[in-house]
Design a protein around this motif. Structure first.
Motif, PDB file in Angstrom:
ATOM      1  N   ALA A 142      -6.082  -1.312  -5.943  1.00 52.96           N
ATOM      2  CA  ALA A 142      -7.090  -0.855  -4.985  1.00 52.96           C
ATOM      3  C   ALA A 142      -6.773   0.574  -4.589  1.00 52.96           C
ATOM      4  CB  ALA A 142      -7.117  -1.752  -3.747  1.00 52.96           C
ATOM      5  N   ALA A 197       0.857  -1.184   0.000  1.00 55.09           N
ATOM      6  CA  ALA A 197       0.000   0.000   0.000  1.00 55.09           C
ATOM      7  C   ALA A 197       0.895   1.237   0.000  1.00 55.09           C
ATOM      8  CB  ALA A 197      -0.925   0.004   1.214  1.00 55.09           C
ATOM      9  N   CYS A 215      -2.419   0.308 -10.161  1.00 55.58           N
ATOM     10  CA  CYS A 215      -2.756  -0.044  -8.780  1.00 55.58           C
ATOM     11  C   CYS A 215      -4.026  -0.890  -8.756  1.00 55.58           C
ATOM     12  CB  CYS A 215      -2.944   1.216  -7.947  1.00 55.58           C
ATOM     13  SG  CYS A 215      -1.417   2.130  -7.677  1.00 55.58           S
ATOM     14  N   TRP A 242      -1.392  -1.277  -3.908  1.00 57.44           N
ATOM     15  CA  TRP A 242      -2.582  -0.503  -3.569  1.00 57.44           C
ATOM     16  C   TRP A 242      -2.136   0.944  -3.380  1.00 57.44           C
ATOM     17  CZ3 TRP A 242      -4.164  -4.007   1.157  1.00 57.44           C
ATOM     18  CH2 TRP A 242      -4.485  -5.295   0.706  1.00 57.44           C
TER      19      TRP A 242
END
Length: 364
Positions: A159, A113, A157, A133
């Motif tokens: 998410a 992330a 990406c 993400w």
């Protein structure tokens, strides 16, 4: 020839070893920036204490000759039920910054992330090829924020993770006392080329001044709906602790929640993330996926979170300690240790996989 970083990584036998190794090499103000919380730092300590008071009830007489840590996060396979938490400015602790972290995450088979405040542009990180993400802060310019979301989507990406607990940065006393300022070579590569984060403030943190200037304090459920309509990606809300907010998020069509108090860096005295998870999981009853961050320091901690209803966890500070102590090799070793600890804990608890772990009882 074995490098010093490789030796440091190989010598680590638990995540605490990396925290000690990183403390020995980082300048004090950067170490404080990573380690510190807000106020009196009650909540970071409480995050850790919540894990320590959560006991697992293991099952016996089960075949655990083959244990697997494979998981599914946001509908995609992962080698472990964890992802790298969004942490700003990896280049504060390593010249390669997020690129080294991305390579290590790819090798480990876990999602990364990436923060809006990444010190490497998102396109360079996704080019590494792992699962990425994008963590999104809502900027004062909403149109610009949506453009950033689309940019992350176009970069590949998988998410979008909207952080919802930062109308402004909490009062992080270590940074205020250190008058913490970003070095000239470290910048928020996705949103600007410099700015107030590099200007030493009078009696304050330059990073806090920068976020107050950049982030919107007017983020609401209407904003969430606007973002939901704007993106095709799974939408995750990070920073949810209250049952009422979790239920509303599920009703709004959010795909997942990160039960999080921002590592104790926002409201000091906020409920520990693990305690909030224990309340939210039964209330939501599977209506959206739950992830957790805050205080995870071992594979057994991951197992505790699974037993309380999480699909997986986010790991932040340990990744940064590994990166600071030994670069990419350090981050790889962090994941190796978590995988080994989780695999061992699964078997000792009588679970052949992470699905069975979610049926374990806990005593708290």
């Amino acid at each position: 020839m074995t490098s010093g970083a490789d030796r440091t990584a190989a010598d680590a036998e638990c995540l605490a070893d990396f925290e000690r190794a990183a403390a020995a090499v980082l300048p004090p103000d950067i170490r404080d920036f990573v380690a510190g919380g807000s106020g009196d730092e009650v909540t970071p300590a409480a995050n850790r204490a919540a894990f320590d008071r959560t006991f697992l009830v293991p099952r016996v007489l089960r075949d655990v000759s083959r244990c697997t840590t494979d998981a599914t996060l946001l509908g995609r396979p992962a080698a472990l039920p964890l992802a790298v938490a969004p942490v700003a400015y990896h280049r504060l602790v390593s010249e390669e910054g997020e690129l080294a972290t991305a390579r290590a995450a790819k090798a480990a088979g876990v999602p990364f992330a990436v923060s809006t405040l990444s010190s490497v542009p998102i396109e360079e990180i996704t080019a590494v090829g792992g699962a990425v993400w994008f963590q999104l802060y809502w900027l004062r310019d909403g149109t610009r924020t949506l453009e950033l979301a689309r940019r992350a989507e176009d970069a590949g990406c998988e998410a979008l993770m909207l952080t919802v607990d930062v109308p402004w940065m909490g009062r992080r006393l270590r940074d205020i006392r250190n008058r913490f300022t970003l070095p000239a070579e470290v910048r928020a590569a996705n949103i600007d080329a410099g700015g107030t984060a590099h200007i030493p403030p009078a009696g304050a943190s330059a990073v806090a001044a920068h976020t107050s200037e950049a982030f919107s304090p007017a983020l609401t459920w209407t904003t969430v709906d606007r973002l939901r309509k704007h993106t095709r990606l799974p939408l995750v809300l990070k920073g949810v602790l209250a049952r009422e907010d979790a239920l509303r998020a599920a009703e709004s069509g959010v795909d997942a929640l990160v039960v999080s108090n921002h590592g104790g860096r926002q409201l000091d005295g906020a409920v520990p993330s693990l305690d909030a998870l224990a309340e939210l999981a039964p209330a939501l009853d599977g209506r959206c996926e739950l992830l957790l961050d805050g205080g995870v320091r071992s594979g057994t901690d991951v197992l505790r979170a699974l037993a309380l209803g999480a699909a997986g966890v986010l790991v932040g500070r340990p990744v940064i300690w590994g990166l600071a102590a030994a670069g990419e090799a350090g981050v790889r070793r962090v994941f190796e240790l978590l995988a080994a600890e989780l695999g061992s804990s699964l078997g000792l608890a009588g679970c052949a996989d992470v699905t069975e772990a979610r049926s374990l009882r806990t005593v708290r």
